[in-house]
Design a protein around this motif. Structure first.
Motif, PDB file in Angstrom:
ATOM      1  N   LEU B 182     -13.089  11.177  -0.919  1.00 40.71           N
ATOM      2  CA  LEU B 182     -12.607   9.619  -0.511  1.00 40.71           C
ATOM      3  C   LEU B 182     -13.177   8.929   0.152  1.00 40.71           C
ATOM      4  O   LEU B 182     -13.459   9.246   1.333  1.00 40.71           O
ATOM      5  CB  LEU B 182     -11.231   9.102  -0.461  1.00 40.71           C
ATOM      6  N   LEU B 183     -14.036   7.828  -0.068  1.00 38.06           N
ATOM      7  CA  LEU B 183     -15.151   7.697   0.453  1.00 38.06           C
ATOM      8  C   LEU B 183     -14.704   5.849   0.291  1.00 38.06           C
ATOM      9  O   LEU B 183     -14.626   4.991  -0.685  1.00 38.06           O
ATOM     10  CB  LEU B 183     -16.916   7.454  -0.543  1.00 38.06           C
ATOM     11  N   ASP B 184     -13.969   5.809   1.675  1.00 47.41           N
ATOM     12  CA  ASP B 184     -14.028   4.427   2.007  1.00 47.41           C
ATOM     13  C   ASP B 184     -15.193   4.330   2.871  1.00 47.41           C
ATOM     14  O   ASP B 184     -15.196   4.333   3.685  1.00 47.41           O
ATOM     15  CB  ASP B 184     -12.934   4.329   2.779  1.00 47.41           C
ATOM     16  N   CYS B 185     -16.090   2.777   1.843  1.00 48.29           N
ATOM     17  CA  CYS B 185     -16.934   2.246   2.612  1.00 48.29           C
ATOM     18  C   CYS B 185     -16.363   1.285   3.533  1.00 48.29           C
ATOM     19  O   CYS B 185     -18.033   1.111   4.033  1.00 48.29           O
ATOM     20  CB  CYS B 185     -17.036   0.983   1.457  1.00 48.29           C
ATOM     21  N   ASN B 186     -15.408   0.392   4.243  1.00 47.72           N
ATOM     22  CA  ASN B 186     -15.722   0.196   5.358  1.00 47.72           C
ATOM     23  C   ASN B 186     -15.206   1.048   6.516  1.00 47.72           C
ATOM     24  O   ASN B 186     -16.169   1.018   7.593  1.00 47.72           O
ATOM     25  CB  ASN B 186     -14.254  -0.775   5.180  1.00 47.72           C
ATOM     26  N   ASN B 187     -14.618   1.679   6.402  1.00 54.68           N
ATOM     27  CA  ASN B 187     -14.663   3.010   6.879  1.00 54.68           C
ATOM     28  C   ASN B 187     -16.331   3.286   7.981  1.00 54.68           C
ATOM     29  O   ASN B 187     -16.412   3.499   9.330  1.00 54.68           O
ATOM     30  CB  ASN B 187     -14.037   4.416   7.277  1.00 54.68           C
ATOM     31  N   ALA B 217     -12.330  -2.267   2.370  1.00 55.86           N
ATOM     32  CA  ALA B 217     -10.901  -3.110   3.023  1.00 55.86           C
ATOM     33  C   ALA B 217     -12.323  -4.039   3.443  1.00 55.86           C
ATOM     34  O   ALA B 217     -12.900  -4.115   3.910  1.00 55.86           O
ATOM     35  CB  ALA B 217     -10.326  -1.807   4.189  1.00 55.86           C
ATOM     36  N   GLY B 218     -10.800  -5.027   4.877  1.00 58.49           N
ATOM     37  CA  GLY B 218     -11.594  -5.711   5.809  1.00 58.49           C
ATOM     38  C   GLY B 218     -11.579  -4.965   7.695  1.00 58.49           C
ATOM     39  O   GLY B 218     -10.243  -4.126   7.379  1.00 58.49           O
ATOM     40  N   HIS B 219     -11.755  -5.554   8.187  1.00 59.41           N
ATOM     41  CA  HIS B 219     -12.234  -5.654   9.527  1.00 59.41           C
ATOM     42  C   HIS B 219     -11.885  -6.122  10.601  1.00 59.41           C
ATOM     43  O   HIS B 219     -12.587  -7.161  10.646  1.00 59.41           O
ATOM     44  CB  HIS B 219     -13.325  -3.922   9.895  1.00 59.41           C
ATOM     45  N   ALA B 220     -11.922  -5.648  12.098  1.00 62.34           N
ATOM     46  CA  ALA B 220     -11.543  -6.597  12.643  1.00 62.34           C
ATOM     47  C   ALA B 220     -13.168  -6.220  13.695  1.00 62.34           C
ATOM     48  O   ALA B 220     -12.855  -5.614  13.498  1.00 62.34           O
ATOM     49  CB  ALA B 220     -10.324  -6.978  13.812  1.00 62.34           C
ATOM     50  N   GLU B 221     -13.056  -7.582  14.395  1.00 57.68           N
ATOM     51  CA  GLU B 221     -14.215  -7.117  15.896  1.00 57.68           C
ATOM     52  C   GLU B 221     -14.146  -7.686  17.070  1.00 57.68           C
ATOM     53  O   GLU B 221     -13.759  -8.848  16.947  1.00 57.68           O
ATOM     54  CB  GLU B 221     -15.175  -7.636  14.846  1.00 57.68           C
ATOM     55  N   VAL B 222     -14.008  -6.584  17.799  1.00 61.10           N
ATOM     56  CA  VAL B 222     -13.620  -6.950  19.273  1.00 61.10           C
ATOM     57  C   VAL B 222     -15.523  -6.921  19.951  1.00 61.10           C
ATOM     58  O   VAL B 222     -15.843  -6.032  19.693  1.00 61.10           O
ATOM     59  CB  VAL B 222     -12.636  -6.591  20.258  1.00 61.10           C
ATOM     60  N   ALA B 223     -15.453  -6.757  21.355  1.00 63.61           N
ATOM     61  CA  ALA B 223     -16.014  -6.212  22.378  1.00 63.61           C
ATOM     62  C   ALA B 223     -16.301  -4.690  23.198  1.00 63.61           C
ATOM     63  O   ALA B 223     -14.103  -5.037  23.980  1.00 63.61           O
ATOM     64  CB  ALA B 223     -17.175  -7.007  23.026  1.00 63.61           C
ATOM     65  N   ASP B 236      -6.731  -6.392   7.696  1.00 66.84           N
ATOM     66  CA  ASP B 236      -5.764  -7.677   7.546  1.00 66.84           C
ATOM     67  C   ASP B 236      -6.479  -8.734   7.312  1.00 66.84           C
ATOM     68  O   ASP B 236      -6.776 -10.428   7.613  1.00 66.84           O
ATOM     69  CB  ASP B 236      -5.654  -7.614   9.304  1.00 66.84           C
ATOM     70  N   ARG B 237      -7.687  -8.296   6.266  1.00 68.62           N
ATOM     71  CA  ARG B 237      -8.786  -9.429   5.748  1.00 68.62           C
ATOM     72  C   ARG B 237      -9.276  -9.159   4.744  1.00 68.62           C
ATOM     73  O   ARG B 237      -9.844  -8.429   4.074  1.00 68.62           O
ATOM     74  CB  ARG B 237     -10.017 -10.586   6.595  1.00 68.62           C
ATOM     75  N   SER B 238     -10.416 -10.158   4.327  1.00 66.19           N
ATOM     76  CA  SER B 238     -10.843  -9.256   3.469  1.00 66.19           C
ATOM     77  C   SER B 238     -12.244  -9.003   3.380  1.00 66.19           C
ATOM     78  O   SER B 238     -13.080  -8.928   4.776  1.00 66.19           O
ATOM     79  CB  SER B 238     -12.107 -11.184   2.206  1.00 66.19           C
ATOM     80  N   VAL B 239     -12.805  -8.203   2.461  1.00 65.80           N
ATOM     81  CA  VAL B 239     -14.405  -7.431   3.149  1.00 65.80           C
ATOM     82  C   VAL B 239     -15.296  -8.445   3.144  1.00 65.80           C
ATOM     83  O   VAL B 239     -15.349  -9.052   2.351  1.00 65.80           O
ATOM     84  CB  VAL B 239     -14.127  -6.336   1.354  1.00 65.80           C
ATOM     85  N   ILE B 240     -16.222  -7.906   4.158  1.00 63.83           N
ATOM     86  CA  ILE B 240     -17.115  -8.813   4.238  1.00 63.83           C
ATOM     87  C   ILE B 240     -18.446  -8.579   3.753  1.00 63.83           C
ATOM     88  O   ILE B 240     -18.435  -7.370   3.009  1.00 63.83           O
ATOM     89  CB  ILE B 240     -17.311  -8.022   5.835  1.00 63.83           C
ATOM     90  N   ILE B 261      -8.680  -2.056  -3.297  1.00 60.58           N
ATOM     91  CA  ILE B 261      -8.944  -2.591  -1.977  1.00 60.58           C
ATOM     92  C   ILE B 261      -8.128  -2.685  -1.328  1.00 60.58           C
ATOM     93  O   ILE B 261      -6.380  -2.717  -1.879  1.00 60.58           O
ATOM     94  CB  ILE B 261      -8.842  -4.164  -3.291  1.00 60.58           C
ATOM     95  N   GLU B 262      -7.581  -2.558  -0.459  1.00 57.76           N
ATOM     96  CA  GLU B 262      -6.778  -1.872   0.783  1.00 57.76           C
ATOM     97  C   GLU B 262      -6.098  -3.765   1.680  1.00 57.76           C
ATOM     98  O   GLU B 262      -7.571  -3.749   2.773  1.00 57.76           O
ATOM     99  CB  GLU B 262      -7.016  -0.680   1.958  1.00 57.76           C
ATOM    100  N   TRP B 263      -4.985  -3.477   1.558  1.00 52.32           N
ATOM    101  CA  TRP B 263      -4.782  -5.146   3.158  1.00 52.32           C
ATOM    102  C   TRP B 263      -3.123  -4.745   2.727  1.00 52.32           C
ATOM    103  O   TRP B 263      -2.794  -5.466   2.806  1.00 52.32           O
ATOM    104  CB  TRP B 263      -5.019  -6.518   1.720  1.00 52.32           C
TER     105      TRP B 263
END
Lengths: 278, 295
Positions: B182-187, B217-223, B236-240, B261-263
């Motif tokens: 299973l290829l998760d493009c977001n991962n 899936a969507g992802h979050a971004e921090v630093a 937790d959001r839409s796919v970028i 689509i995973e949400w």
């Protein structure tokens, strides 16, 4: 499966022991991590956060009234300690959270909310009832055609989701005021506390306050006593016990799934399945 | 008692090369009432391991109309400790009950002697761990009596001892255990940014012959503490856009393939999730056209 023959690589075992202990120890990160960036600690924190925040969230959804009674900050701090001491034994998180009531009971900072442990116990019963086995409730007509003698000698098979509890505190009223967002629920100081019947006849869990005698009656039925025996026992426990009223209450709550006439084997004794109660 | 699946549900078992949606309890009613044109649904089997109640009732209803995929998060095939046979038996019971078109798990570990760790934790990619994971996947497939798909994880740290790349590791795992992927493009995107490699290079290195399903899936971004980009697989959001591009890049090589689509957090209203699935469906349509596939 040849579990005894299974040989996990020693390096993997050591890595996972180190990794697992660092998840709960903020002072260090595991050995052997490589990262493009110098310090992997904030990256490792993502795992820490997923593990702990995920489980705190899981406990929060099982124990909404407890959370509301003490507030998010207190609840999260308490849940974290509970999780560290009693992490889930299985990946089935809908079964996680047993024993929070006992934890609260001995959790010093919660001593100011003496009824908190009992509210937790009630919420755990609700969570168990939610996922208990399905069964179709029957209505009171099942006993309407029986003679008084037949009724007395019959046994009632209770719904597999049924749970019973009682508390020296008005636990049902407190729970209701905090979980259903019902405003203006008057929480009376009841000297004898409250007893609850928790049952999920179809899809929604119902929590009903029951009179002391009705509680004993249900507990006796759950243990396999006949209606007559259970009723006699309940009457001894409570002068207010009324069989007719109680039968109406439990049938209309959907707590009964079968009537077993005298002389027929009680299904409980055959399958050892049945309702549990505290 | 678990009700038997109807013939109609049985007939719709295989997962079509269409867009599917991760099923959330928040959307049970929208789906049951409006019967949206979605190719299939996927659930975490762990959420349906209770004996009865509302979740089973709704899943049965939905399964009567749609193909279903089971996507596990609890088998912990990357753990050093033996597989939890009780959990495996519960998964088998669910597979028997719902007859899913696909069953998948993660290349990760989540169990230790202390208990279940509630996350998909990373493993070092070495020949040694590969042998071990191959044995676990084999054990799972024997117990379930069917092929499973294994998903590439989102990772936040790497291991110094790793000697194999993730695509090579997964390809060898599929080759040796007979599992699919299973290829998760977001991962892939999350891991690439976190570890400073090019996500397109990762996708190009991924041998797609074993891939039977794609996740988006969507992802979050921090630093991180050095100011580096740190992406978190938050669902937790839409796919970028960049992940949609990776998806198109993948489809150009695979052709149309079941896509989910995973949400799972900050769950939107149903129509919003449905719209996201429609977006994937349009790209699948394009991939279905003749000559869509790259050489």
């Amino acid at each position: 499966m040849p579990a005894l023959l299974e040989t996990a690589p020693a390096a993997l075992k050591a890595m996972q022991a180190d990794f697992a202990s660092a998840l709960f120890d903020r002072r260090r990160v595991p050995e052997g991590l490589g990262a493009r960036h110098g310090t992997p600690s904030r990256r490792f924190d993502v795992y820490r956060n997923n593990v702990v925040a995920g489980l705190i969230g899981c406990l929060g959804s099982t124990y909404p009234a407890v959370r509301r009674l003490v507030g998010d900050d207190f609840f999260n701090a308490m849940a974290r300690l509970f999780i560290e001491g009693q992490p889930p034994a299985s990946p089935v998180l809908l079964e996680y959270g047993a024993g929070l009531d006992a934890f609260i009971q001995s959790f010093e900072p919660a001593a100011g909310v003496p009824y908190l442990a009992d509210v937790a116990r009630l919420e755990w019963h609700v969570a168990r009832a939610c996922h208990a086995e399905d069964a179709e409730p029957i209505d009171g007509n099942a006993v309407a055609d029986m003679t008084a003698d037949e009724v007395a000698r019959a046994r009632l098979l209770l719904h597999p989701s049924l749970r019973l509890m009682r508390s020296p505190y008005p636990v049902v009223s407190i729970w209701r005021a905090n979980v259903r967002n019902e405003r203006g629920v008057r929480i009376a100081a009841s000297p004898n506390g409250e007893a609850a019947m928790i049952v999920r006849p179809h899809f929604a869990v119902e929590v009903e306050q029951v009179e002391r005698g009705a509680f004993e009656f249900l507990a006796a039925l759950a243990a396999g006593y006949s209606l007559g025996q259970a009723s006699a026992f309940a009457a001894q426990c409570s002068a207010n016990f009324d069989l007719a009223t109680t039968l109406v209450q439990i049938f209309s709550a959907g707590a009964v799934v079968d009537v077993v006439p005298f002389g027929q084997p009680h299904p409980l004794l055959q399958t050892s399945k049945g309702s549990s109660h505290a | 008692m678990a009700p038997e699946l109807s013939e109609r549900a049985r007939a719709s078992s295989p997962i079509p090369a269409r867009a599917g949606v991760g099923l959330k309890p928040e959307h049970y009613w929208d789906i049951a009432e409006t019967a949206p044109d979605v190719g299939w649904f996927e659930v975490h089997p762990e959420n349906y391991m209770g004996a009865g109640g509302y979740p089973h009732h709704m899943l049965t209803k939905i399964r009567e109309r749609y193909p279903l995929s089971l996507h596990g998060v609890g088998l912990s095939i990357g753990a050093a400790r033996p597989l939890d046979l009780e959990h495996l038996a519960r998964l088998k019971a669910l597979v028997d009950r719902y007859e899913p078109g696909l069953v998948s798990e993660h290349l990760a570990w989540s169990t230790h002697d202390t208990g279940f760790l509630n996350d998909l934790l990373p493993i070092p990619y070495t020949a040694e761990t590969l042998d071990h994971v191959v044995r676990h996947v084999d054990q799972v497939q024997c117990a379930l009596g069917r092929q499973v798909l294994i998903e590439n994880p989102s990772t936040y740290v790497l291991f110094q001892e790793s000697t194999l790349s993730e695509p090579d590791y997964l390809d060898a795992l599929a080759q040796r255990s007979g599992c699919a992927l299973l290829l998760d493009c977001n991962n892939a995107y999350v891991s690439a940014i976190n570890h400073g490699f090019d996500p397109a290079t990762y996708i190009d290195a991924f041998l797609l012959r074993h891939v039977r399903e794609i996740h988006l899936a969507g992802h979050a971004e921090v630093a991180d503490e050095d100011g580096g980009r740190l992406l978190i697989d938050a669902h937790d959001r839409s796919v970028i856009g960049a992940v949609w591009s990776l998806y198109e890049r993948t489809l150009a090589r695979t052709g149309a393939i079941p896509t989910l689509i995973e949400w799972d957090n900050d769950i939107p209203p149903w129509h919003e999730l449905f719209e996201e699935a429609q977006k994937a469906e349009r790209l699948l349509d394009r991939a279905r056209r003749p000559n869509a596939r790259a050489a």
